[in-house]
Design a protein around this motif. Structure first.
Motif, PDB file in Angstrom:
ATOM      1  N   ALA A   1      -3.101   6.633  14.070  1.00 36.81           N
ATOM      2  CA  ALA A   1      -2.393   6.590  12.733  1.00 36.81           C
ATOM      3  C   ALA A   1      -1.238   5.483  13.003  1.00 36.81           C
ATOM      4  O   ALA A   1      -1.236   4.946  11.787  1.00 36.81           O
ATOM      5  N   VAL A   2      -0.850   5.453  14.049  1.00 37.90           N
ATOM      6  CA  VAL A   2       0.537   4.539  14.049  1.00 37.90           C
ATOM      7  C   VAL A   2      -0.068   3.034  14.065  1.00 37.90           C
ATOM      8  O   VAL A   2       0.635   2.091  13.513  1.00 37.90           O
ATOM      9  N   GLU A   3      -1.221   2.782  14.645  1.00 39.36           N
ATOM     10  CA  GLU A   3      -1.838   1.531  14.659  1.00 39.36           C
ATOM     11  C   GLU A   3      -2.049   1.218  13.297  1.00 39.36           C
ATOM     12  O   GLU A   3      -1.922  -0.080  12.787  1.00 39.36           O
ATOM     13  N   LEU A   4      -2.727   2.061  12.373  1.00 40.14           N
ATOM     14  CA  LEU A   4      -2.970   1.681  11.012  1.00 40.14           C
ATOM     15  C   LEU A   4      -1.999   1.392  10.153  1.00 40.14           C
ATOM     16  O   LEU A   4      -1.802   0.435   9.558  1.00 40.14           O
ATOM     17  N   VAL A   5      -0.669   2.014  10.683  1.00 37.33           N
ATOM     18  CA  VAL A   5       0.587   1.839   9.847  1.00 37.33           C
ATOM     19  C   VAL A   5       1.088   0.438  10.034  1.00 37.33           C
ATOM     20  O   VAL A   5       1.267  -0.340   9.157  1.00 37.33           O
ATOM     21  N   VAL A   6       1.005   0.140  11.369  1.00 35.93           N
ATOM     22  CA  VAL A   6       1.705  -1.041  11.704  1.00 35.93           C
ATOM     23  C   VAL A   6       0.640  -2.234  11.298  1.00 35.93           C
ATOM     24  O   VAL A   6       1.240  -3.224  10.689  1.00 35.93           O
ATOM     25  N   ARG A   7      -0.686  -2.103  11.320  1.00 40.11           N
ATOM     26  CA  ARG A   7      -1.486  -3.055  10.948  1.00 40.11           C
ATOM     27  C   ARG A   7      -1.531  -3.174   9.352  1.00 40.11           C
ATOM     28  O   ARG A   7      -1.441  -4.635   8.847  1.00 40.11           O
ATOM     29  N   ASP A   8      -1.351  -2.293   8.549  1.00 39.34           N
ATOM     30  CA  ASP A   8      -0.992  -2.296   7.241  1.00 39.34           C
ATOM     31  C   ASP A   8       0.224  -3.039   7.014  1.00 39.34           C
ATOM     32  O   ASP A   8       0.303  -3.776   5.870  1.00 39.34           O
ATOM     33  N   TYR A   9       1.357  -2.879   7.543  1.00 37.76           N
ATOM     34  CA  TYR A   9       2.687  -3.396   7.254  1.00 37.76           C
ATOM     35  C   TYR A   9       2.491  -4.741   7.721  1.00 37.76           C
ATOM     36  O   TYR A   9       2.933  -5.783   6.797  1.00 37.76           O
ATOM     37  N   ILE A  10       1.760  -5.379   8.638  1.00 43.53           N
ATOM     38  CA  ILE A  10       1.646  -6.658   8.867  1.00 43.53           C
ATOM     39  C   ILE A  10       0.545  -7.422   7.771  1.00 43.53           C
ATOM     40  O   ILE A  10       1.259  -8.437   7.397  1.00 43.53           O
TER      41      ILE A  10
END
Length: 66
Positions: free
Chosen positions: A28-37
């Motif tokens: 979940a956190v990886e998805l959020v960070v990747r989306d932000y980038i």
């Protein structure tokens, strides 16, 4: 690849998991960070195109008014 451990509020992580459909807090956190980038890159690309268009307009010779 290096890994980083971060402490997060459990409620935040659970909400991200629900919204993203991720099966684990890590995913979940990886998805959020990747989306932000990705959003940042898209914004940069749009801004760059806009700046290029403005430069093209500024570079065109202006008709003399008179």
């Amino acid at each position: 690849m290096a890994k980083v451990a971060v402490s997060l509020d459990a409620e935040l992580v659970v909400e991200v998991m629900v919204l993203s459909g991720a099966g684990s807090p890590q995913d979940a956190v990886e998805l959020v960070v990747r989306d932000y980038i990705a959003r940042g890159h898209r914004t940069e690309a749009r801004t760059e195109l806009k700046d290029e268009r403005l430069r093209e307009i500024d570079a065109k010779p202006q008709d003399s008014q008179g």
